[in-house]
Design an enzyme around this catalytic site. Structure first.
Site, short mmCIF file in Angstrom:
data_model
loop_
_atom_site.label_atom_id
_atom_site.label_comp_id
_atom_site.label_asym_id
_atom_site.label_seq_id
_atom_site.Cartn_x
_atom_site.Cartn_y
_atom_site.Cartn_z
N ASP B 204 0.81 -1.23 0.00
CA ASP B 204 0.00 0.00 0.00
C ASP B 204 0.84 1.28 0.00
OD1 ASP B 204 0.86 -0.45 2.57
OD2 ASP B 204 -1.06 -0.05 3.54
N GLU B 290 15.25 -3.33 10.22
CA GLU B 290 16.13 -2.84 9.15
C GLU B 290 17.59 -2.89 9.58
OE1 GLU B 290 13.54 -1.21 10.39
OE2 GLU B 290 12.07 -0.90 8.78
#
Lengths: 357, 357
Positions: B204, B290
């Protein structure tokens, strides 16, 4: 006859014969030489002829090869051109997008623009709720090389504006903007193809490309299901086996003449031109914008043309992009446009680019 | 000499002369006839030659025209082919999208697929959080004619699943799915172009097409700003005037080795192949996915290659599609997949199509 005379006569005769024979002989030699040279000429010409015939054969073969090659390439080019030409003859879709500045506007318009730019014969009309034109839509249209598009900036009147804290249904949205787009079409696109259609597409909905194929064959009004809207998985017209619309599944205000979403229909442009008074209005009850506009066009439920395989497919979803959870500081800085160049690039067009427009 | 002998002699001589002259004359006539026919032949041949020369000239002119035409068309075709070939030599982008069923999934994947399908040399890897393959991603890849794509279904372990009511940051999302994609790449795409890159792209987010140009020249890790994420208008690396990354503007856990979003970087595939242990994990603190993955690849801040004009442009936004406000009944019906064919088409693939896959 004496001998002397005879000898004289014979000498003359011999001379005559000699010259006669000599000239005949010379004539023969000349003629023989001329024949030889003629024969040589014939030989030369025959060689030349054979050479020319060979060259001709080569050229003809070459021509034939090139003709085949050209034909082959031309078929490819023709197919491409034909495809483009076929596309050029498709009815135009006027895709009207009312929009308004917010942190996600650039993201939403970028995503929508990238979805629309490859649709043939789509004319994108962006109408922004703004006092004066902003650089964002123009820069986007230019960057994506939109073949046909138009940008209008028109501000919603003060008393009809909502605060950021208001629920999004508190006041009708896009009324002034959609009307401005209709006015633009009535003024500038009235004489065009009788198959052209008008569609209202918000900047954060999802449009399956197949939706646009459905819009190319609409006499008055095409209608189709919309995914995820009004609390339902699908809001849809109910289609009888004979192909006519006999009702709707909406359970919110089902008494409305057209209990459907703005994304559920497209209208033939000629209807809009023929009914110059039909438009959206601030003076109608909540949920009645679509019904007000469609009845203004003289449409009844009998006119509805069910598309998307008789309303058995979903090609558009009324999704919404979540309001970003900005820190209070960042939200105020966005409102005041007190942003760095990079931040401006995230929500608008950075200063330099904008001034180049 | 007597007269009789003389007359006899003269008669013989006359006869000889006569025959001589006659034969010379006949010879001349023959020769003259032969010359005439030779001259006629020469004339015929000359006409033939002229005709052939004219034909040759025509053919050569025709050839020349065709050569020009062919050259012209071939240049067009060559340019198209060259463009395609140039594109074929672009480094591959492996675009990994972790996804999960929800009412908006089909809308989001459709919109993302339509955004990605025209990007050259993009390999889309969809990894769905599901026990077994669902028809939706495959049908989408097939319908959009993706040249290169792969679909994996792998379920998040029971204890790591979130409820619909949990805030989306409660547990790390997409851990198992991203790792499955990395495993797939290490097994099946290890020997490829040294310029190939890997990018993690949610279904999205908004991706400006220009982002993909930035990904084609990455030695180790490319990095760029992300719009609307972490409460900020832009989350960005801070780039010194010498072009090196000297910090980050994130104000949430800035002590992280790489305080950046998953959408902010792409990695050279060879790094991923060279560090088979580097992956995502459930055992790291919130916000450290990350950093955990990138340090596992042996990367430090010095390796960061700032892209998007030295991090002065925003080409990706961390938007989110709002959870649809379904009625309680519809929400339960979606969860149980107790849906009509049309409703199934809104959120998945309708029964028939699915079974055809």
């Amino acid at each position: 006859m004496n001998d002397a005379a005879m000898i004289k006569f014979l000498a003359i005769l011999s001379a005559i014969i000699f010259f006669n024979v000599f000239f005949f002989w010379r004539g023969n030699i000349d003629m023989s030489e001329s024949r030889t040279s003629l024969e040589a000429e014939v030989f030369r010409l025959e060689r030349k002829r054979d050479e020319l015939i060979r060259r001709n054969t080569d050229l003809e073969r070459q021509n034939h090869r090139m003709e085949l090659k050209l034909e082959h390439v031309e078929i490819q080019v023709r197919d491409l051109a034909q495809a483009r030409k076929d596309r050029k003859h498709l009815p135009t879709i006027y895709f009207i997008t009312p929009t308004k500045f917010r942190p996600e506007q650039k993201a939403d318009l970028t995503r929508l623009g990238q979805t629309l730019v490859h649709i043939p014969n789509l004319f994108w009309i962006i109408v922004e709720d703004a006092d004066e034109p902003s650089p964002l839509p123009r820069a986007l249209l230019k960057r994506l090389n939109f073949a046909s598009a138009y940008y209008i900036a028109v501000r919603t009147p003060e008393k009809m504006r909502m605060d950021a804290s208001d629920p999004n249904w508190k006041l009708p949205r896009g009324v002034i903007q959609r009307n401005a787009a209709l006015q633009y079409l009535r003024t500038n696109h009235r004489g065009l193809n009788k198959k052209s259609v008008v569609y209202f597409g918000d900047d954060d909905n999802v449009y399956d490309w197949r939706l646009f194929d459905e819009m190319r064959r609409i006499d008055k009004i095409g209608i189709w299901p919309v995914g995820i809207v009004g609390g339902l998985v699908v809001e849809t017209p109910i289609v009888a086996s004979n192909g006519s619309v006999i009702g709707f599944n909406s359970n919110w205000k089902p008494e409305r003449p057209f209990p459907i979403d703005m994304a559920a229909f497209a209208i033939n442009l000629s209807l809009i031109v023929q009914h110059p008074e039909a438009q959206f209005s601030f003076d109608v009850s909540r949920g009645y914008q679509e019904s007000h506009f469609l009845t203004g066009l003289g449409l009844t439920r009998q006119d509805l043309e069910p598309k998307a395989e008789f309303c058995s497919k979903v090609y558009v979803w009324h999704t919404r992009t979540e309001n970003s959870k900005l820190t209070r500081l960042d939200r105020r800085r966005v409102e005041e446009m007190a942003l760095s160049d990079l931040e401006k690039d995230a929500v608008n067009e950075a200063g330099n680019e904008a001034s180049n427009e």
